[in-house]
Every structure is written in structure tokens, then in C-alpha cells.
Design an enzyme around this catalytic site. Structure first.
Site, PDB file in Angstrom:
ATOM      1  N   VAL A 105       0.887  -1.158   0.000  1.00 14.30           N
ATOM      2  CA  VAL A 105       0.000   0.000   0.000  1.00 14.30           C
ATOM      3  C   VAL A 105       0.931   1.215   0.000  1.00 14.30           C
ATOM      4  O   VAL A 105       1.468   1.588   1.024  1.00 14.30           O
ATOM      5  CB  VAL A 105      -0.927   0.015   1.229  1.00 14.30           C
ATOM      6  CG1 VAL A 105      -1.806   1.258   1.224  1.00 14.30           C
ATOM      7  CG2 VAL A 105      -1.782  -1.234   1.269  1.00 14.30           C
ATOM      8  N   PRO A 106       1.135   1.792  -1.186  1.00 16.47           N
ATOM      9  CA  PRO A 106       2.265   2.710  -1.388  1.00 16.47           C
ATOM     10  C   PRO A 106       2.044   4.108  -0.821  1.00 16.47           C
ATOM     11  O   PRO A 106       1.995   5.088  -1.559  1.00 16.47           O
ATOM     12  CB  PRO A 106       2.444   2.724  -2.899  1.00 16.47           C
ATOM     13  CG  PRO A 106       1.076   2.470  -3.423  1.00 16.47           C
ATOM     14  CD  PRO A 106       0.385   1.580  -2.431  1.00 16.47           C
ATOM     15  N   CYS A 107       1.949   4.202   0.476  1.00 15.10           N
ATOM     16  CA  CYS A 107       1.727   5.506   1.086  1.00 15.10           C
ATOM     17  C   CYS A 107       2.950   6.405   0.951  1.00 15.10           C
ATOM     18  O   CYS A 107       2.860   7.612   1.176  1.00 15.10           O
ATOM     19  CB  CYS A 107       1.343   5.342   2.555  1.00 15.10           C
ATOM     20  SG  CYS A 107       2.618   4.585   3.566  1.00 15.10           S
ATOM     21  N   HIS A 108       4.080   5.825   0.556  1.00 20.17           N
ATOM     22  CA  HIS A 108       5.276   6.666   0.373  1.00 20.17           C
ATOM     23  C   HIS A 108       5.159   7.547  -0.870  1.00 20.17           C
ATOM     24  O   HIS A 108       5.972   8.436  -1.069  1.00 20.17           O
ATOM     25  CB  HIS A 108       6.524   5.781   0.269  1.00 20.17           C
ATOM     26  CG  HIS A 108       6.508   4.833  -0.895  1.00 20.17           C
ATOM     27  ND1 HIS A 108       5.834   3.617  -0.864  1.00 20.17           N
ATOM     28  CD2 HIS A 108       7.049   4.915  -2.129  1.00 20.17           C
ATOM     29  CE1 HIS A 108       6.005   3.015  -2.015  1.00 20.17           C
ATOM     30  NE2 HIS A 108       6.717   3.776  -2.813  1.00 20.17           N
TER      31      HIS A 108
END
Length: 168
Positions: free
Chosen positions: A133-136
Site C-alpha cells: 500500500v504505497p503511502c510513500h
DNA sequence: AAGCCCATCCGAA
DNA sequence: TTCGGATGGGCTT
């Protein structure tokens, strides 16, 4: 019951945790102890079991994905444990392609709640599944990278790796 | 039900 | 460049 495995990767120590429904946490830290402590804090009401990475159904796939930053994410089952709002935000995150970034306010617009900018940021911070979950890929509108639960240095590293490696 | 925390944003000084 | 107010979801009391 939640199982977890820990091993080394390019960004430090890597933890992959899963329930019977799928991956519920992916963490990065300098030491295994830090990973275990935060796992215990996050799932205080669950019993935890350490599994050798070799015997994990997910660890090697996640590890491989992290070592190859710009590849498309593996199609593994995710156990997204959160409120409706958080899951809305997390699903929107998964539509951001590697190499792309979005601002917190743009993300708020995308989920149809444009004034909930900080709430969206909180939901990003509540994400427990690093990189999958690419919250970066969410950054501030003033150009700063913004915070990252696993260290802003790692956020910058992830963004740099995705930016410099084309996806095909 | 009320308070506090927060990985933000924008305008004003 | 710093500062304060607006802001909404989540957690604790």
C-alpha cells in the site's frame, strides 16, 4: 492469530505479517526488535507467532518486490484492517503507479472529501502495509516529502529508486 | 459527548 | 521563512 517473518532487505530489516485473510502488515526498521515491538503494539489483541521466512507463504514474494522497486506489485491477498474511511484512502493509494506521486490534498479530492486533507494524512499514517500500500507516494504540496511511519529517509529512498528506474 | 492528536494547507506578516 | 487558523477522522476519557 497473526504470523510474521523477519529478514534483511535493501532498506533494513523487513517484517511481513499475515492473518488467515492475507497480509496485514509489512514493516521496515533497523532492528528486528523494533519490528516486533511495533507489531505487538499494533495487534495487542492478537496472539503472534514467529515463522521462519522460508516457511512463509508471502515473505519471499514481498522481499523480491522490495528489491525490485519499480516492478508492478505482486498480486497477494491483503487484510486491510481499518475503518471505511481508511480503506477508501488505502485503495486510492494502490492506484498510484510507481514513479508517480500525489499530494495529500489531491488524494483528498480523489476520495471525494477535499477538505479532509489532514484526515487523509492520518489515514496514510495509519497504513501498516509498507510498499504494497504505497503511502510513500504521497507528498506535501510545498514539495517536501512529508512524514513516513518507517522513517522519512526510507520514504525518500523509495521515491528515488522508483524515479530512476523505468517501469518497462 | 467532549477533548486531544496529527505524515496538511493556505494566507498573512 | 515562520505562524495561526481551519480542518476532519480516530482514539481515549
Amino acid at each position: 492469530m497473526i504470523c510474521y517473518s523477519i529478514g534483511s532487505c535493501a532498506l533494513g530489516q523487513l517484517l511481513v505479517a499475515w492473518s488467515d485473510r492475507g497480509i496485514c502488515a509489512v514493516g521496515l526498521a533497523d532492528t528486528p526488535d523494533q519490528l516486533i515491538l511495533s507489531l505487538q503494539a499494533n495487534f495487542a489483541d492478537h496472539s503472534l507467532q514467529n515463522i521462519d521466512p522460508v516457511d512463509s507463504p508471502y515473505f519471499s514474494t514481498v522481499h523480491r518486490f522490495i528489491e525490485a522497486p519499480s516492478s508492478s506489485p505482486p498480486d497477494l491477498p491483503l487484510d486491510l484492517m481499518g475503518t471505511e474511511f481508511q480503506r477508501r484512502v488505502w485503495r486510492a493509494l494502490m492506484e498510484i503507479q510507481p514513479g508517480n506521486t500525489v499530494t495529500y490534498s489531491a488524494l483528498a479530492q480523489k476520495i471525494g472529501n477535499p477538505s479532509a486533507v489532514r484526515a487523509v494524512a492520518n489515514a496514510c499514517g495509519a497504513n501498516r502495509i509498507a510498499t504494497l500500500v504505497p503511502c510513500h507516494r504521497v507528498v506535501r504540496s510545498d514539495g517536501a516529502t512529508g512524514g513516513y511511519r518507517w522513517g522519512s529517509a526510507r520514504k525518500q529512498t523509495l521515491l528515488a529508486r522508483e524515479a530512476t528506474t523505468p517501469d518497462h
